[in-house]
Write a protein that holds these residues in place. Sequence first.
Motif, PDB file in Angstrom:
ATOM      1  N   GLN A 195      -3.505   7.121   1.550  1.00  0.00           N
ATOM      2  CA  GLN A 195      -4.338   5.944   1.783  1.00  0.00           C
ATOM      3  C   GLN A 195      -5.382   6.222   2.849  1.00  0.00           C
ATOM      4  O   GLN A 195      -6.563   5.866   2.694  1.00  0.00           O
ATOM      5  N   MET A 219      -5.756   0.109  -1.062  1.00  0.00           N
ATOM      6  CA  MET A 219      -4.872   0.809  -1.988  1.00  0.00           C
ATOM      7  C   MET A 219      -3.631  -0.009  -2.282  1.00  0.00           C
ATOM      8  O   MET A 219      -3.038  -0.617  -1.390  1.00  0.00           O
ATOM      9  N   GLY A 240       0.821  -1.201   0.000  1.00  0.00           N
ATOM     10  CA  GLY A 240       0.000   0.000   0.000  1.00  0.00           C
ATOM     11  C   GLY A 240       0.856   1.253   0.000  1.00  0.00           C
ATOM     12  O   GLY A 240       2.011   1.246  -0.440  1.00  0.00           O
TER      13      GLY A 240
END
Length: 475
Positions: A407, A421, A290
Amino acid sequence: MHSQSMHLRRRMMLLGSWFGFFSLLLSSAATQAEDSGGAPHAALRPLSLATFDIDATPPLGSMMAYDRVQGLGELGLRCRGVVILGVGEPIVLCAVDWIGIGNQSHDVFREQIAKAAGTTPSRVAVHTLHQHDAPRCDFGAESLLNQVGVSDLGAYDGTYAREMLGRLGAAIQQAIPNAKPITHAGFGTADVKKVASNRRIQDESGQVVSTRYTATRNAKLRALPEGIIDAQLSSLSFWNNDTPLAVLSYYACHPQSYYRTGIPSPDFPGIARFIRSQDAPGPLYLHFNGAGGNIGAGKYNDGSKANRLILAQRVADAMRESFENTSKFKITADEIAWTTVGVAMPVATHLDRETLTQGLSQPGGGHPNKLAWLLRCEMGHTVELGCLAVGDTRVLHMPGELFVEYQLAAKAMRPDLKVAMAAYGDYGPGYIGTAEAYGQGGYETSERASNVASQVETVLMTGIKTLLEKTESSK
């Protein structure tokens, strides 16, 4: 001096001309891939999933990001992914155990994958997990070095990447006829305990005074609070009735426990993925890093070799818990969509074409990756942000070493949706901080690390908001 200046200008003109020609070739290749795509036939397919998985371990003697391969370990590197069929043109998600795939390489990977899958490059997402004992890939940087006659391309030698691309295309073509029907999808979450911590140690005024790298031997830095992180690991799964076909996990953290060993390693996220495949064999386990640009394991890792497996087990535990917490739901093709938006990312002001061009002929070749990024931006290149919609789940696909704040902001934008993400897409931008971070100092937003300007936050947040607001079907 006049002669040297004229020579430099001529060389810069040649480089500019070469990039225009290379861009034309890429455009032509993309058009061919689109023309050869299987969209008319794909629409006739039922909703189904194909999986692919190939070795991505460079051979002995080849160059990784920092060192040549001196030996091979128990676990190698993987390039794996899924092809979602029956949603119009196929959607392909691919994760590679490399440090980064940037600039023209990111284009070529998407184009070659698209050609193999019978789709268009815009419906292909390619990400790396950012392990450091692993290769980097940048065909733009490689070609710039070739233009000035550099004999040792080092980490920018794309020979192995091209060989792997051939095998990857073949693997995808072989996987599609064996696709399995998708009847359900699932989404679950779990917190990863004692792995992630913020790298940027700040004083009371907000200035970065120290960096807590992924291996931190300073006990005082390790004793400090975790800071801003996203502890949540998310899992998106695809099912054929009661049989899981693939489990895609997302977690934001630099993946290093230790490196510079000369042995390719998937490090602790790859080991966690392997543990899951042994604990619950059957589905393909596909992991994405992420927005972990400013996140690492430094609070919980002093660099001791034993910590690699400890960190891996903690991530594997969260992978298992998120799967156990999964809520399954029936899914149809009309409930799966892929949306993209192109954004022009602002170039860092310290990137100077003349200086970077001169550096190509210096020992070590300077920073050809930065010049490749600058030239692409000067030519009007845009980076595609992607979003996969599966029911009320949204997975954002983003470039670079993104800060975790992006995020967290994405999740806060749409609390009504399940948002995950994947970052580390196009590696060209390098680190991508928040606007505020660029005035706070620290390694991640330094001239060495980041190739974008502080205005990038507005650009990316707008792009994220646009993607999360779009709800149209892929049909």
